[in-house]
Design an enzyme around this catalytic site. Structure first.
Site, PDB file in Angstrom:
ATOM      1  N   ARG A 256      29.030   5.121 -39.952  1.00 48.39           N
ATOM      2  CA  ARG A 256      28.921   5.288 -41.413  1.00 48.39           C
ATOM      3  C   ARG A 256      29.537   6.616 -41.842  1.00 48.39           C
ATOM      4  O   ARG A 256      30.326   6.678 -42.788  1.00 48.39           O
ATOM      5  CB  ARG A 256      27.445   5.214 -41.825  1.00 48.39           C
ATOM      6  CG  ARG A 256      26.904   3.803 -41.707  1.00 48.39           C
ATOM      7  CD  ARG A 256      25.434   3.717 -42.058  1.00 48.39           C
ATOM      8  NE  ARG A 256      25.025   2.304 -42.080  1.00 48.39           N
ATOM      9  CZ  ARG A 256      23.816   1.866 -41.753  1.00 48.39           C
ATOM     10  NH1 ARG A 256      22.880   2.727 -41.389  1.00 48.39           N
ATOM     11  NH2 ARG A 256      23.537   0.577 -41.792  1.00 48.39           N
TER      12      ARG A 256
ATOM     13  N   ARG B  58       4.418   2.382 -43.821  1.00 46.32           N
ATOM     14  CA  ARG B  58       5.288   2.653 -42.670  1.00 46.32           C
ATOM     15  C   ARG B  58       4.512   2.526 -41.363  1.00 46.32           C
ATOM     16  O   ARG B  58       5.013   2.018 -40.377  1.00 46.32           O
ATOM     17  CB  ARG B  58       5.812   4.088 -42.792  1.00 46.32           C
ATOM     18  CG  ARG B  58       7.283   4.179 -43.008  1.00 46.32           C
ATOM     19  CD  ARG B  58       7.631   5.628 -43.157  1.00 46.32           C
ATOM     20  NE  ARG B  58       8.393   6.034 -41.989  1.00 46.32           N
ATOM     21  CZ  ARG B  58       9.420   6.854 -42.050  1.00 46.32           C
ATOM     22  NH1 ARG B  58       9.788   7.358 -43.188  1.00 46.32           N
ATOM     23  NH2 ARG B  58      10.080   7.185 -40.971  1.00 46.32           N
TER      24      ARG B  58
END
Ligand code: APR
Length: 308
Positions: free
Chosen positions: A151, A88
């Site tokens: 969403r 990451r």
């Protein structure tokens, strides 16, 4: 005179955003990418759809920042997706370099533009753009909350079998798995959702919302979402260009609001011609405030790595 928008990055999100922008005739569009030929090809293809779709706005693909000069608004989508073996932090540093470098070029040619940042990790990249541009905070906005809320609203509408237009709600915090949907402020045609859905079902919807990006990646395997993200970007552009004063969840630079200082985090804002015209501070319960703080801490960890 028509307004001008530059979309940086002619990949899935950038090209789909350009498509939606010209379809709605919101502005002339310049699509810019580091890849040679790709923005030119996609730009020309979109231009040639004009006579069929009936839009007169102009669109051009380019690799030359001089073509972006005097843009009113710039959408930043350039970056790398995470590749196998990449941590990451590796992704964070790679996209930091891309966003910093491209924003500096953009600002050089469009010193008065409003910036909408989409590149992930979203909150840290918006903070990067803010520092690199030197713009005031009302002109640097991250796109995450509109997508996450869309969403959330989709799943609630599905669960209740009602129109998505009836469902209002938003999401606070960073664009990651610590984001904070707030059921207490979610309503269906004015009725609090907490009266319509049992807690377990709402919790499941919140979990699905938090993992909304990953759910799409798991299906696509080689890329991430772009239809809903580009729709979210265009709603923000429309609110700004038409001075709608629309309340939308966006990533904004907080200077003490919600007890958070010097950090980009998702909060409800008013979007109008000047960009972020107001940050709305809603009352949170101690649990909601703690969840928001935890999410802000997760953003802070990333901004500390890149020193922005
Ligand atoms: N300058 C301009 N464009 C660049 C640069 C750069 N320095 N570096 C990379 N790009 C371009 C790539 O060439 C590619 O065309 O950015 C584009 C990214 O496109 P995709 O890989 O298709 O990624 P996309 O799905 O569009 O997502 C873009 O938005 O939602 C976020 O997580 C997502 O950070 C990602 C971004």
């Amino acid at each position: 005179m028509r307004k001008k928008i530059t979309v940086v990055g002619a990949g899935n999100v950038g090209a789909t955003t350009a498509h939606r922008l010209v379809d709605k005739q919101l502005a002339d569009v310049v699509l810019i990418d580091i890849l040679e030929g790709v923005p030119q090809g996609k730009g020309l293809d979109l231009l040639e759809a004009g006579p069929i779709e009936g839009y007169d706005v102009h669109i051009k693909g380019t690799n030359d920042y001089a073509d972006t000069a005097n843009s009113n608004l710039v959408v930043m989508t350039a970056g790398f997706p995470r590749k196998p073996g990449m941590s990451r932090d590796d992704l964070l540093k790679a996209n930091y370099d891309v966003v910093k470098g491209t924003i500096e070029k953009i600002v050089n040619y469009s010193p008065d533009c409003i910036l909408i940042v989409v590149t992930n990790p979203l909150d840290a990249m918006t903070q990067t753009a803010f520092r690199a541009s030197g713009f005031s905070r009302n002109r640097v906005i991250g796109m995450a909350g509109v997508l996450d809320a869309a969403r959330y609203r989709t799943f609630i509408a599905e669960a209740l079998n009602v129109s998505v237009e009836n469902v209002h709600g938003f999401v606070l915090g960073g664009h990651g798995d610590t984001m904070v949907p707030v059921p207490r402020y979610t309503s269906v045609a004015g009725i609090p959702v907490t009266e319509l859905l049992p807690k377990e079902q709402l919790d499941a919807i919140i979990t699905r919302t938090r993992n909304g990006g990953a759910e799409i990646v798991n299906f696509l395997k080689t890329g991430s979402a772009y239809y809903a993200p580009s729709a979210a970007i265009v709603e923000m552009v429309d609110a700004i260009f038409n001075d709608r004063k629309k309340i939308l969840p966006c990533t904004a630079y907080l200077e003490g609001e919600y007890g958070i200082k010097g950090l980009f985090v998702g909060v409800p804002v008013k979007l109008g011609a000047r960009g972020i015209e107001q940050i709305l501070e809603i009352k949170l319960t101690p649990e909601e405030q703690a969840a928001l703080q935890k999410s802000a801490d997760a953003v802070k960890e990333l901004t500390a790595v890149i020193g922005v």
